[in-house]
Design a protein around this motif. Structure first.
Motif, mmCIF file in Angstrom:
data_model
loop_
_atom_site.group_PDB
_atom_site.id
_atom_site.type_symbol
_atom_site.label_atom_id
_atom_site.label_comp_id
_atom_site.label_asym_id
_atom_site.label_seq_id
_atom_site.Cartn_x
_atom_site.Cartn_y
_atom_site.Cartn_z
ATOM 1 N N LEU A 131 -3.430 35.560 18.283
ATOM 2 C CA LEU A 131 -2.128 35.217 18.460
ATOM 3 C C LEU A 131 -1.050 36.027 18.009
ATOM 4 O O LEU A 131 -1.224 36.383 16.883
ATOM 5 C CB LEU A 131 -1.818 33.929 18.047
ATOM 6 N N GLU B 251 4.752 37.561 19.940
ATOM 7 C CA GLU B 251 5.498 37.596 20.865
ATOM 8 C C GLU B 251 4.873 36.208 21.665
ATOM 9 O O GLU B 251 5.598 35.825 22.554
ATOM 10 C CB GLU B 251 5.663 38.797 21.756
ATOM 11 N N ASP B 252 3.551 35.868 21.486
ATOM 12 C CA ASP B 252 3.322 34.792 22.012
ATOM 13 C C ASP B 252 3.701 33.339 21.480
ATOM 14 O O ASP B 252 3.258 32.178 21.967
ATOM 15 C CB ASP B 252 1.742 34.518 21.856
ATOM 16 N N THR C 216 3.244 27.711 21.560
ATOM 17 C CA THR C 216 2.840 29.023 22.520
ATOM 18 C C THR C 216 3.557 29.128 23.814
ATOM 19 O O THR C 216 3.989 28.100 24.314
ATOM 20 C CB THR C 216 1.583 29.674 22.542
ATOM 21 N N ILE C 217 3.816 30.432 24.330
ATOM 22 C CA ILE C 217 4.050 30.705 25.379
ATOM 23 C C ILE C 217 3.158 30.078 26.530
ATOM 24 O O ILE C 217 3.748 29.441 27.704
ATOM 25 C CB ILE C 217 4.117 32.096 25.783
#
Length: 171
Positions: free
Chosen positions: A67, A70-71, A100-101
């Motif tokens: 992880l 940017e996630d 998270t994304i």
């Protein structure tokens, strides 16, 4: 189908290489947890939940934890008292909630008219079965939006294909 298998094998090789590299730096999330421990004078690690699933803090620095900063969409710390009320004994040191994304994309997709096909280790599964996959058994997840790549995997028409790998491909 062979082309997709090649993509998946390359993806798995990439994951294997990145997992086997020696990493001495702490991950962004591990640094965040360490700062929480310091700020709240914790002697033990807080509970860590990523997209609602409990993760082991100890795995965050051994190279197997993929992880990236940017996630991560959002992090939140629940203090001891609140976390204990919600999570019981597991939350006695507080809880770090990470969004998270991937969860953001899942939420957006569930509200749209987009048709998604879910594939687990080469077999098409239902959305319900996809949500029941044990997160700790997942080796990799790929969201495929490229129409030609989707056609390689299925003749069904869809806007995206979520490919989940839990097993190493057999030769």
């Amino acid at each position: 189908m062979n082309r997709m298998k090649n993509y998946i094998i390359i993806f798995l090789i990439f994951i294997n290489i990145s997992c086997n590299e020696k990493k001495t730096n702490k991950t962004y999330l591990a640094n965040y947890v360490e700062s929480i421990k310091e700020k709240h004078s914790l002697t033990e690690n807080p509970l860590v939940l990523i997209d609602g699933y409990v993760e082991q803090y100890e795995l965050m620095n051994d190279g197997a934890f993929l992880l990236l900063e940017e996630d991560i969409v959002n992090t939140e710390y629940l203090k001891k008292e609140t976390a204990f009320k919600i999570y019981g004994e597991k939350g006695k040191n507080g809880a770090v909630l990470v969004k998270t994304i991937l969860s953001e994309l899942g939420n957006k997709n569930s509200n749209s008219d987009k048709k998604t096909i879910y594939v687990l280790d080469g077999k098409i599964i239902s959305k319900n079965a996809y949500h029941k996959i044990e997160k700790n058994k997942i080796i990799g997840i790929a969201t495929i939006l490229e129409k030609n790549a989707i056609k390689e995997l299925t003749s069904e028409k869809c806007d995206e294909l979520i490919y989940v790998t839990t097993e190493m491909p057999k030769k």
